[in-house]
Write an enzyme that holds these catalytic residues in place. Structure first.
Site, mmCIF file in Angstrom:
data_model
loop_
_atom_site.group_PDB
_atom_site.id
_atom_site.type_symbol
_atom_site.label_atom_id
_atom_site.label_comp_id
_atom_site.label_asym_id
_atom_site.label_seq_id
_atom_site.Cartn_x
_atom_site.Cartn_y
_atom_site.Cartn_z
ATOM 1 N N GLU A 245 0.824 -1.224 0.000
ATOM 2 C CA GLU A 245 0.000 0.000 0.000
ATOM 3 C C GLU A 245 0.858 1.275 0.000
ATOM 4 O O GLU A 245 0.311 2.385 -0.132
ATOM 5 C CB GLU A 245 -0.915 0.019 1.235
ATOM 6 C CG GLU A 245 -2.128 -0.886 1.140
ATOM 7 C CD GLU A 245 -1.810 -2.373 1.198
ATOM 8 O OE1 GLU A 245 -0.932 -2.757 2.000
ATOM 9 O OE2 GLU A 245 -2.409 -3.148 0.418
ATOM 10 N N ALA B 136 8.788 -3.463 5.870
ATOM 11 C CA ALA B 136 9.633 -4.657 6.005
ATOM 12 C C ALA B 136 8.929 -5.820 5.318
ATOM 13 O O ALA B 136 7.852 -6.230 5.757
ATOM 14 C CB ALA B 136 9.865 -4.970 7.484
ATOM 15 N N ILE C 203 9.376 -9.679 4.439
ATOM 16 C CA ILE C 203 10.220 -10.804 4.863
ATOM 17 C C ILE C 203 9.776 -12.058 4.130
ATOM 18 O O ILE C 203 8.571 -12.370 4.091
ATOM 19 C CB ILE C 203 10.126 -10.991 6.396
ATOM 20 C CG1 ILE C 203 10.579 -9.688 7.087
ATOM 21 C CG2 ILE C 203 10.995 -12.170 6.845
ATOM 22 C CD1 ILE C 203 10.324 -9.639 8.579
ATOM 23 N N HIS D 139 4.697 -14.774 -2.633
ATOM 24 C CA HIS D 139 4.100 -13.499 -2.230
ATOM 25 C C HIS D 139 5.167 -12.410 -2.087
ATOM 26 O O HIS D 139 4.997 -11.278 -2.549
ATOM 27 C CB HIS D 139 3.381 -13.723 -0.897
ATOM 28 C CG HIS D 139 2.343 -12.703 -0.570
ATOM 29 N ND1 HIS D 139 1.240 -12.482 -1.356
ATOM 30 C CD2 HIS D 139 2.238 -11.832 0.471
ATOM 31 C CE1 HIS D 139 0.506 -11.528 -0.819
ATOM 32 N NE2 HIS D 139 1.091 -11.112 0.283
HETATM 33 N N1 INI Z 1 3.368 -6.751 3.793
HETATM 34 C C1 INI Z 1 4.556 -6.324 4.303
HETATM 35 O O1 INI Z 1 4.738 -5.118 4.489
HETATM 36 N N2 INI Z 1 5.545 -7.216 4.568
HETATM 37 C C2 INI Z 1 5.385 -8.556 4.374
HETATM 38 O O2 INI Z 1 6.343 -9.313 4.669
HETATM 39 C C3 INI Z 1 4.150 -9.031 3.854
HETATM 40 N N3 INI Z 1 3.955 -10.438 3.634
HETATM 41 O O3 INI Z 1 4.899 -11.214 3.805
HETATM 42 O O4 INI Z 1 2.871 -10.877 3.303
HETATM 43 C C4 INI Z 1 3.134 -8.077 3.567
HETATM 44 N N4 INI Z 1 1.941 -8.480 3.084
HETATM 45 C C5 INI Z 1 0.799 -7.586 3.017
HETATM 46 C C6 INI Z 1 0.788 -6.706 1.774
HETATM 47 O O5 INI Z 1 1.768 -5.690 1.843
HETATM 48 C C7 INI Z 1 -0.568 -6.017 1.606
HETATM 49 O O6 INI Z 1 -0.854 -5.242 2.743
HETATM 50 C C8 INI Z 1 -1.729 -7.011 1.383
HETATM 51 O O7 INI Z 1 -1.420 -7.886 0.310
HETATM 52 C C9 INI Z 1 -3.040 -6.255 1.044
HETATM 53 O O8 INI Z 1 -2.918 -5.499 -0.155
#
Ligand code: INI
Length: 176
Positions: free
Chosen positions: A58, A80, A82, A88
């Site tokens: 976002e 961050a 990870i 993903h």
């Molecule tokens: N978002 C992060 O900021 N870091 C991550 O490690 C992460 N993982 O691993 O899933 C993550 N997922 C959420 C993503 O950024 C979105 O908020 C979500 O997909 C909704 O759009």
């Protein structure tokens, strides 16, 4: 182009900070060290606006919106990502880096990429730690430096004359 070494004097500059909430134990540290870094370099509290977003994915939209608002000299992005067991990670890293870079190019406002992309939680924790890699504090310094770099380039452009007093080949070569 003459760049000043006094880029650490940031009084009067304004910053937008976009910080993801995902992996809060890491992003919270990135955020606090970034804000400490801005304060240390003379930035006033009321010249900083922090926006929290759900995850790194976002960040680009909010960063671009802040940058386009004209209210900030620079925008700092913190997050961050990870690696887990699925692809993903790769999708998020690709989008957040591409999106932040594109937002800076589209708006002409410096936007700093303070998003950790690590294999493990331990690597992320180490990079957020202000006594170790201190990536949050580093993002603050980069933002201040980039505002100065862009100002100097724009001031040179505004004078409208052809280059007559560059920093020179010899000096540039010495810095390599
Ligand atoms: N978002 C992060 O900021 N870091 C991550 O490690 C992460 N993982 O691993 O899933 C993550 N997922 C959420 C993503 O950024 C979105 O908020 C979500 O997909 C909704 O759009």
């Amino acid at each position: 182009m003459k760049t000043s070494k006094r880029f650490h004097r940031a009084a009067g500059l304004t910053f937008g900070v976009v910080a993801a909430k995902f992996n809060q134990s890491v992003t919270g540290k990135l955020l606090s060290s970034c804000l400490d870094g801005l304060t240390k370099h003379g930035v006033k509290d009321h010249h900083v606006e922090v926006v929290r977003v759900p995850g790194a994915f976002e960040i680009p939209l909010v960063a671009k919106t802040l940058a386009a608002s004209g209210r900030f000299d620079a925008v700092i992005c913190l997050g961050a990502v990870i690696r887990g067991d699925t692809p993903h990670f790769d999708y998020i890293c690709a989008e957040v880096s591409r999106g932040i870079g594109q937002a800076a190019l589209d708006t002409g406002v410096p936007i700093v990429f303070g998003v950790l992309t690590t294999e493990t939680v331990a690597q992320a924790v180490e990079r957020a730690d202000p006594t170790k890699f201190n990536r949050g504090g580093e993002a603050a310094k980069v933002a201040i430096e980039m505002v100065t770099v862009m100002r100097v380039i724009k001031a040179d452009k505004d004078t409208g004359s052809k280059l007559t007093s560059g920093n020179g080949l010899a000096r540039a070569k010495r810095k390599q």
